[in-house]
Design a protein around this motif. Structure first.
Motif, PDB file in Angstrom:
ATOM      1  N   HIS A  36      14.148  -8.223-132.823  1.00 10.42           N
ATOM      2  CA  HIS A  36      15.126  -7.187-132.506  1.00 10.42           C
ATOM      3  C   HIS A  36      14.830  -5.888-133.260  1.00 10.42           C
ATOM      4  O   HIS A  36      15.078  -4.804-132.736  1.00 10.42           O
ATOM      5  N   SER A  37      14.297  -5.998-134.472  1.00 11.95           N
ATOM      6  CA  SER A  37      13.940  -4.783-135.218  1.00 11.95           C
ATOM      7  C   SER A  37      12.827  -4.012-134.516  1.00 11.95           C
ATOM      8  O   SER A  37      12.674  -2.812-134.719  1.00 11.95           O
ATOM      9  N   LYS A  38      12.065  -4.711-133.698  1.00 11.66           N
ATOM     10  CA  LYS A  38      10.991  -4.093-132.910  1.00 11.66           C
ATOM     11  C   LYS A  38      11.442  -3.798-131.478  1.00 11.66           C
ATOM     12  O   LYS A  38      10.637  -3.487-130.609  1.00 11.66           O
ATOM     13  N   HIS A  39      12.749  -3.928-131.218  1.00 13.83           N
ATOM     14  CA  HIS A  39      13.354  -3.689-129.900  1.00 13.83           C
ATOM     15  C   HIS A  39      12.808  -4.645-128.839  1.00 13.83           C
ATOM     16  O   HIS A  39      12.546  -4.259-127.703  1.00 13.83           O
ATOM     17  N   ILE A  40      12.645  -5.893-129.228  1.00 14.12           N
ATOM     18  CA  ILE A  40      12.173  -6.933-128.320  1.00 14.12           C
ATOM     19  C   ILE A  40      13.267  -7.977-128.174  1.00 14.12           C
ATOM     20  O   ILE A  40      13.854  -8.408-129.172  1.00 14.12           O
ATOM     21  N   ILE A  41      13.550  -8.370-126.947  1.00 15.02           N
ATOM     22  CA  ILE A  41      14.517  -9.429-126.666  1.00 15.02           C
ATOM     23  C   ILE A  41      13.734 -10.640-126.183  1.00 15.02           C
ATOM     24  O   ILE A  41      12.892 -10.532-125.292  1.00 15.02           O
ATOM     25  N   HIS A  42      14.011 -11.795-126.753  1.00 15.71           N
ATOM     26  CA  HIS A  42      13.246 -13.012-126.437  1.00 15.71           C
ATOM     27  C   HIS A  42      13.562 -13.540-125.043  1.00 15.71           C
ATOM     28  O   HIS A  42      12.681 -13.936-124.319  1.00 15.71           O
ATOM     29  N   ARG A  43      14.790 -13.601-124.630  1.00 11.83           N
ATOM     30  CA  ARG A  43      15.285 -14.039-123.323  1.00 11.83           C
ATOM     31  C   ARG A  43      15.295 -15.537-123.091  1.00 11.83           C
ATOM     32  O   ARG A  43      15.799 -15.985-122.072  1.00 11.83           O
ATOM     33  N   CYS A  44      14.748 -16.360-123.977  1.00  7.60           N
ATOM     34  CA  CYS A  44      14.754 -17.801-123.712  1.00  7.60           C
ATOM     35  C   CYS A  44      14.627 -18.618-125.003  1.00  7.60           C
ATOM     36  O   CYS A  44      13.617 -19.253-125.240  1.00  7.60           O
ATOM     37  N   ILE A  45      15.676 -18.568-125.811  1.00  7.83           N
ATOM     38  CA  ILE A  45      15.695 -19.403-127.012  1.00  7.83           C
ATOM     39  C   ILE A  45      16.224 -20.767-126.583  1.00  7.83           C
ATOM     40  O   ILE A  45      17.395 -20.908-126.254  1.00  7.83           O
ATOM     41  N   CYS A  46      15.346 -21.738-126.531  1.00  3.20           N
ATOM     42  CA  CYS A  46      15.728 -23.097-126.136  1.00  3.20           C
ATOM     43  C   CYS A  46      14.919 -24.083-126.976  1.00  3.20           C
ATOM     44  O   CYS A  46      13.938 -23.697-127.607  1.00  3.20           O
ATOM     45  N   PRO A  47      15.338 -25.326-127.017  1.00  5.36           N
ATOM     46  CA  PRO A  47      14.641 -26.305-127.869  1.00  5.36           C
ATOM     47  C   PRO A  47      13.139 -26.392-127.608  1.00  5.36           C
ATOM     48  O   PRO A  47      12.360 -26.589-128.540  1.00  5.36           O
TER      49      PRO A  47
END
Length: 94
Positions: free
Chosen positions: A28-39
């Motif tokens: 987020h500090s690099k203005h990036i959104i992951h979109r799929c935090i899953c196991p």
């Protein structure tokens, strides 16, 4: 069954959560959104290091120095990951 089921105690889950949140804070500090935090995208090495994978689902909010507030491209298999989408993405899904 060849797959072993892993069980984690509360302390282990705290360490895993802290590592994932630290990785997200960096993205987020690099203005990036992951979109799929899953196991499936959280890896644990044999030495206990925690890694966040699935960066192919990430998207940058920066384009040629301009910060965008909305994301107009979604993962192609969006329906498989609705439970794991970031709040930024869910606010745009209609």
């Amino acid at each position: 069954d060849e797959q072993k089921r892993l069980c984690f105690n509360e302390h282990s889950l705290q360490l895993i959560t802290k590592a994932v949140l630290s990785a997200l804070e960096y993205l987020h500090s690099k203005h990036i959104i992951h979109r799929c935090i899953c196991p499936e995208n959280i890896y644990i090495s044999q030495t206990g290091q925690i890694y966040l994978a699935g960066l192919n689902y990430s998207i940058s909010l920066l384009d040629q120095g301009v910060l965008y507030r909305k994301i107009h491209s979604y993962p192609s298999n969006l329906e498989n990951f609705l439970n794991y989408l970031s709040p930024e993405m869910l606010q745009q899904v209609n």
